[in-house]
Design an enzyme around this catalytic site. Structure first.
Site, mmCIF file in Angstrom:
data_model
loop_
_atom_site.group_PDB
_atom_site.id
_atom_site.type_symbol
_atom_site.label_atom_id
_atom_site.label_comp_id
_atom_site.label_asym_id
_atom_site.label_seq_id
_atom_site.Cartn_x
_atom_site.Cartn_y
_atom_site.Cartn_z
ATOM 1 N N LYS A 276 0.902 -1.163 0.133
ATOM 2 C CA LYS A 276 -0.003 0.068 0.187
ATOM 3 C C LYS A 276 0.789 1.134 0.160
ATOM 4 O O LYS A 276 1.956 1.290 0.503
ATOM 5 C CB LYS A 276 -0.795 0.127 1.414
ATOM 6 C CG LYS A 276 -2.109 -0.845 1.331
ATOM 7 C CD LYS A 276 -2.587 -0.848 2.484
ATOM 8 C CE LYS A 276 -3.841 -1.778 2.935
ATOM 9 N NZ LYS A 276 -4.970 -1.568 1.767
ATOM 10 N N ARG A 350 -10.243 -11.516 2.364
ATOM 11 C CA ARG A 350 -11.190 -12.639 2.058
ATOM 12 C C ARG A 350 -10.496 -13.840 2.189
ATOM 13 O O ARG A 350 -11.152 -14.958 2.059
ATOM 14 C CB ARG A 350 -11.731 -12.186 0.453
ATOM 15 C CG ARG A 350 -10.670 -12.171 -0.579
ATOM 16 C CD ARG A 350 -10.745 -11.408 -1.877
ATOM 17 N NE ARG A 350 -10.911 -9.712 -1.741
ATOM 18 C CZ ARG A 350 -11.021 -8.929 -2.515
ATOM 19 N NH1 ARG A 350 -11.622 -9.531 -3.762
ATOM 20 N NH2 ARG A 350 -11.140 -7.793 -2.265
HETATM 21 N N1 BES Z 1 -8.082 -3.655 4.473
HETATM 22 C C1 BES Z 1 -8.221 -3.331 3.242
HETATM 23 C C2 BES Z 1 -9.604 -2.476 2.970
HETATM 24 C C3 BES Z 1 -9.599 -1.362 3.509
HETATM 25 C C4 BES Z 1 -9.364 -0.071 2.882
HETATM 26 C C5 BES Z 1 -9.994 -1.116 4.893
HETATM 27 C C6 BES Z 1 -9.648 1.111 3.616
HETATM 28 C C7 BES Z 1 -10.157 0.127 5.559
HETATM 29 C C8 BES Z 1 -9.973 1.239 4.812
HETATM 30 C C9 BES Z 1 -8.273 -4.541 2.153
HETATM 31 O O1 BES Z 1 -7.493 -5.642 2.644
HETATM 32 C C10 BES Z 1 -7.725 -4.191 0.652
HETATM 33 O O2 BES Z 1 -6.548 -3.645 0.799
HETATM 34 N N2 BES Z 1 -8.702 -4.396 -0.208
HETATM 35 C C11 BES Z 1 -7.948 -3.866 -1.309
HETATM 36 C C12 BES Z 1 -8.676 -4.816 -2.472
HETATM 37 C C13 BES Z 1 -8.315 -4.817 -3.823
HETATM 38 C C14 BES Z 1 -6.588 -5.207 -3.847
HETATM 39 C C15 BES Z 1 -8.753 -5.886 -4.653
HETATM 40 C C16 BES Z 1 -9.016 -2.612 -1.644
HETATM 41 O O3 BES Z 1 -9.764 -2.431 -1.308
HETATM 42 O O4 BES Z 1 -8.268 -1.812 -2.205
HETATM 43 ZN ZN ZN Z 2 -5.518 -5.643 2.247
#
Ligand code: BES
Ligand code: ZN
Ligand code: ZN
Length: 495
Positions: A276, A350
């Site tokens: 990230k 997931r």
């Molecule tokens: N933990 C994140 C989702 C999240 C984002 C929670 C912002 C709280 C605030 C999750 O694990 C994630 O990174 N999801 C990705 C999925 C994508 C790579 C398909 C996302 O939402 O960008």
């Molecule tokens: Zn994530």
């Protein structure tokens, strides 16, 4: 904060403030507001006429030394349009009043209910609102603000049958303290809450509340072949855990329903190799919010005692880009036997939930609810207002949504049509962990989970945008919200 039921009439309560509420466009100031107005010689009527009291939602009008009242102040809270007002709004009204008074150094007050909102259920809502509003995130501040509410009195409520009011206050306290218990966990930074430490806190909570608990360590997780959880955890030096908390009532009928609560507990989500950006990454300490939600719900259920067994399954891990981390393109074999192509290591929630859901079914759960800070996409869809609620069959989701609405938690039903399933088909494995094609990120994530829930009635709550608030609300401090806990409690009690 102590909650009391005074035995004198509201006009003679010697508190630092008396709080009541008025609806929008209530020119006659009926009910208790009308009584107070008359005692004050029509002062409120003239304030309403001059436009200072409108009744607009959560408007605060503070009057000092109100004539005819023993209280030092009168706080009139706007209750919004009469047609829109619901009993569950009492949580916000009471909570906003508490925060308004607390910020002014008030230490005790009485909350006066109007006729029509004096049932034990209304009192429970008020208590929930007050205790949740009193929560502050100041654990790591050396200098705490010395503002604190010491006691709140509930004035004007009917006891119903004797003792009902005390019971309702106790229930409200349990629900809101459990919500605050989860919020404390969510607030903890990842160096102070690793998967092992979360398991220890769960053990302590289970011991205190008389729940059963079992913590699966990395060896057991390997034995159970939870390949999708291991894949996420292998990038970290911190070992994963699966926390299993059990509430089994003695009266449970054999062959009856067993509710499984599955919560995502990523104690820190860096994204892994699909790392990230640095901006806002510190917030990923709250990626265990779904797990905390389920622990909070279990804590409350231990005291509120639903008729059916409830089992929480909480997979806990870090998501780190260590030398042994899984890489985009890797294939993992889940415990159910399904193979997963990991397209993006940041879609880790997931993966671990898949194992939590399969394990919950293996333990005999006949009905499932999961909660997870799963996707950024749910914020695009619903902002930070509604929780995204998915589920099948539709009647099961609707029952859950009815609980949410009864306890004043905003949730919105999201689609899960078969067309979206195409988007998680992999070229080399059974499924992929991100959607191909544009958009629908929260829906493809839900579809991934459904591949593991299969035919078991299942609700999935995407709380990524609602579990944490960057800006406070008048009735809630900024930071962790504890959203969904009240709905899950209500649902378990009614199932
Ligand atoms: N933990 C994140 C989702 C999240 C984002 C929670 C912002 C709280 C605030 C999750 O694990 C994630 O990174 N999801 C990705 C999925 C994508 C790579 C398909 C996302 O939402 O960008
Ligand atoms: Zn994530
Ligand atoms: Zn995550």
């Amino acid at each position: 904060m102590q909650i009391r039921v005074p035995d004198q009439p509201y006009a003679s309560i010697e508190a630092e403030a008396l709080v009541t509420y008025v609806v929008d466009k209530d020119p006659k100031l009926e009910g208790v507001a009308g009584e107070i107005d008359r005692a004050m010689g029509g002062k409120l009527t003239s304030l309403a006429e001059s436009g200072e009291i409108t009744g607009k939602a959560l408007e605060m009008v503070l009057i000092h030394f109100p004539q005819g009242l023993a209280a030092e102040r009168l706080l009139l809270v706007g209750a919004g349009k009469p047609g829109k007002f619901a009993q569950s709004d009492l949580r916000k009204i009471a909570g906003a009043a508490l925060r308004h008074l607390k910020s002014r150094g008030v230490k005790n007050f009485a909350f006066l209910a109007r006729e029509g909102e004096r049932s034990p259920e209304a009192a429970q809502a008020v208590v929930e609102g007050l205790i949740a509003a009193d929560f502050e995130s100041d654990k790591y501040r050396s200098e705490k603000k010395n503002r604190a509410i010491q006691s709140a009195s509930l004035a004007g409520f009917d006891d119903g049958l004797s003792g009902n009011l005390d019971d309702a206050i106790e229930r409200g306290r349990i629900v809101a303290e459990s919500q605050n218990f989860a919020r404390d966990l969510i607030n903890e930074p990842s160096n102070r809450l690793t998967p092992r430490m979360l398991a220890e806190k769960a053990e302590q909570m289970a011991l205190e509340s008389g729940l059963g608990i079992e913590v699966l360590d990395e060896q057991r997780i390997v034995e159970l072949k939870m390949g999708a959880l291991i894949g996420v955890a292998q990038g970290s030096v911190e070992p994963p855990r699966v926390i299993v908390v059990r509430y089994i009532p003695e009266t449970a009928a054999a062959g009856g329903p067993i509710l499984g609560l599955v919560g995502k507990a990523v104690t820190f989500d860096t994204g892994g190799i699909s790392i990230k950006p640095a901006n806002n990454m510190e917030k990923m300490k709250y990626d265990m919010g779904g797990g905390a939600t389920m622990l909070g719900a279990m804590r409350a259920l231990a005291y509120l005692k639903p008729k059916i067994p409830v089992i929480a399954v909480i997979p806990a891990t870090e998501n780190m880009p260590g030398a042994r981390a899984q890489k985009p393109g890797d294939v993992q074999v889940a415990m159910s036997g399904k193979t997963i192509e990991v397209i993006n290591t940041d879609a880790e929630g997931r993966l671990i939930l898949a194992e939590g859901i399969t394990y919950a079914k293996q333990l005999g759960c006949t009905h499932l609810v999961d909660a997870a800070t799963l996707t950024g996409a749910i914020e695009v869809a619903l902002s930070n207002v509604n929780v995204g609620a998915f589920g099948t069959p539709r009647e099961y989701l609707d029952r859950f949504l009815a609980s949410a609405s009864a306890v004043g938690e905003k949730m919105w039903p999201m689609p899960i049509d078969d067309e979206y399933e195409e988007m998680i088909k992999s070229n080399i494995a059974d499924i992929r962990n991100t959607g191909s094609g544009k958009g629908g990120g929260a829906i493809t994530a839900a579809w991934f989970l459904k591949e593991f829930a299969e035919d078991t009635p299942w609700v999935h709550l995407d709380i990524a945008a609602t579990c944490w608030l960057d800006d406070g609300r008048p009735w809630l401090a900024k930071g962790p919200t504890g959203v969904a806990i009240r709905s899950i409690i209500d649902f378990a009690l009614k199932l």
